[in-house]
Design a protein around this motif. Sequence first.
Motif, short mmCIF file in Angstrom:
data_model
loop_
_atom_site.label_atom_id
_atom_site.label_comp_id
_atom_site.label_asym_id
_atom_site.label_seq_id
_atom_site.Cartn_x
_atom_site.Cartn_y
_atom_site.Cartn_z
N ARG A 142 0.85 -1.21 0.00
CA ARG A 142 0.00 0.00 0.00
C ARG A 142 0.88 1.25 0.00
O ARG A 142 0.57 2.24 -0.68
N ALA A 143 1.95 1.21 0.77
CA ALA A 143 2.83 2.39 0.84
C ALA A 143 3.44 2.68 -0.53
O ALA A 143 3.52 3.84 -0.97
N VAL A 144 3.86 1.62 -1.21
CA VAL A 144 4.46 1.81 -2.54
C VAL A 144 3.40 2.28 -3.52
O VAL A 144 3.65 3.16 -4.36
N GLN A 145 2.20 1.73 -3.41
CA GLN A 145 1.12 2.17 -4.32
C GLN A 145 0.79 3.66 -4.11
O GLN A 145 0.49 4.37 -5.06
N GLY A 146 0.91 4.12 -2.87
CA GLY A 146 0.72 5.55 -2.61
C GLY A 146 1.77 6.38 -3.34
O GLY A 146 1.46 7.41 -3.95
N ARG A 147 3.01 5.92 -3.30
CA ARG A 147 4.09 6.62 -4.02
C ARG A 147 3.86 6.55 -5.54
O ARG A 147 4.18 7.49 -6.27
#
Lengths: 394, 394
Positions: B18-23
Amino acid sequence: MEIFEKLFPPAEYARRTRAVQGRMRAAGLDLIVAQDPANMCWLTGFDGWSFYVPQCVILHVDAANPVWFGRAMDAKSARITTDLPDADIVPYAERLIHHPVEHPYDALAALIRDRGWARARIGVEMDAHYYTARCHQHLAAGLPEATLGSNGDLVNWARLVKSPEEVALMRAAGEIVSAAIDRTAEVMRPGVPQQDIIAEVLHSLTRGVPGAGGDYAAIVPMMPVGEGTSTPHLTWTDKPLPTSGLAMLEISGARRRYHAPLTRTFHLGKPPRELADLAKIIVEGVDCAMEQARPGNTAEQVEAAWQASIARHGLKKESRVGYSIGLAYPPDWGERTVSLRPGDQTELAEGMCFHIQAGMWLADYGAAISESIVVTPSGADRLTRAPRDLIVID
Amino acid sequence: MEIFEKLFPPAEYARRTRAVQGRMRAAGLDLIVAQDPANMCWLTGFDGWSFYVPQCVILHVDAANPVWFGRAMDAKSARITTDLPDADIVPYAERLIHHPVEHPYDALAALIRDRGWARARIGVEMDAHYYTARCHQHLAAGLPEATLGSNGDLVNWARLVKSPEEVALMRAAGEIVSAAIDRTAEVMRPGVPQQDIIAEVLHSLTRGVPGAGGDYAAIVPMMPVGEGTSTPHLTWTDKPLPTSGLAMLEISGARRRYHAPLTRTFHLGKPPRELADLAKIIVEGVDCAMEQARPGNTAEQVEAAWQASIARHGLKKESRVGYSIGLAYPPDWGERTVSLRPGDQTELAEGMCFHIQAGMWLADYGAAISESIVVTPSGADRLTRAPRDLIVID
């Protein structure tokens, strides 16, 4: 005391340079960029763990010697490990390391332009491990008038046939790996934490044998255990070895960067009948492959002999049964040239070396008993003396 | 018995995804291709020495999880080491390995098309060590309708701040490297062949410490000796250590792929005054850098403190004085993100880890006494407990 003993005399590096220039002429190339650390070392003697940043040697078809290009702090390594003249050791500025916009290969392009090679037909190593997409992008952008394309890994191909001096290093690597297999059989016992086995393996591989200290191998010891043996590239964990079951070890001896890899399969406790049978089938198949690994035969003939042998027992190996070996750096000890598989019609010649990776990775377990060999006029000669069978730890 | 203990629970990999998808959303990307083995492991847990052939994880901005793409024989490694569903473990055919015309990334392009992402805005890791020019060429050729560009190493940047669980692994790695430095001081003696020292170092690093077995480090032990200490990346030879003189050792402890590197300088016999002085200058400079390594300060402020300290003694370090560390695979234990150097305005935060590589490589010799640290609310905390001085072997 000299701190570094060069591996070969200047005449040998000159011979290699001429051989590569001959291949360049045949390929219609004016200049090559060699970034594969093994190619850099083979052409110049350059040695050091600096390949994690962009660096290369470049060679012009008419030049007396290659030019080393690398990070400023590593230029001294080039002075220590090579015979290159100072003018041909060209450092780039530290600020280019991990720079978001600029790149070391901007400076490489500038060097190539400065030498008057801006319009050269340039061959690069498109699939060498460290020749990144960004290296290529910056090099191309800095050389708009050059013709930039693959060099067909021509330095790798030039390395294929080993000189007698190189074969001697391969044999020393074979001695080193054989000693490490012996040591493994001594220490592998049920319940021992896996990392303790690997500590002993690395200790043995690094100390080497009398007269030949060990160098680091291009791959760390791989040791799949239990069901892990159904896939080849798992490394160790800190779980204890099981009371009963399989462990497969793939390691390489290394002597001055020359490699002799070997895979052996261990069984803790009495092995099941099917495993003992599989081991025999593998060894028999390797015998058949080695029988065909003689000058004049092709790489695919060697594989066909292996495949025919195991087919008699209803088996088939999907992946290639081996590949050329020699001088290597991480992450691989293969040379990225000849593969022992259907379609590879490379004719074997005296001095070529191969790892016959006779591994069968089945659904739930696997076994591998490989051989590193050198092709001699009378056929394949093993580089190691490790026992050729399933190693049973009682 | 489970053969492989996953390092983090599924929820943690989901959190990272999820954190990478936010980026990705912030960067306007639909899909990323992550080939850096550390990025693959951080996103999925995937572990194995298979990064010498093309492989990656791809992540779509709306997907539940990444997709693993790799060589057929390594798919089982993905099943063993990750929680990915079988449908998202996609193998490519063996014949694509080292194929002169076809390439594994032809199959990757086909996979991306098959998933309906042919027109995606795709971000790749242009300078990841194993993302070769040829990988990029084949991927681009197979996705003519996609927009292909750099993803700005956004997974590397997502790894920068470590969770408490990751910091615990970094601390374990610090214990491992500290024990290895102690062992080195015990065995380093005049006349001992260099490879015998390294054998002990590797043995110690691999066995680890009680409760924490050692993993392989992303770089082998580097040990320049004598004038070799004027350049940082020389590995060992089989020459004996001199009766009197310098040896510099740069090693890392590794625990489940998390690294704590350390450099220490040894002197055999009584050290010359200027060397002893240089060691004190370095330690003082590191103290000043650590003093500034606190949340809210920038990377360049940390470097400036170091540089100001050594400048009082007339010295200047051209290369960066450190870089972020964490999860790593060969050939580098740096994360390729933050550098402690002028111009890097990254703001430090709790949980970031750095190797303060305080090495001075002068014309004829060098010295380095580094520290691996974690940034805490109250400032820098050392990950190791090795003595902070020149280590004199009498």
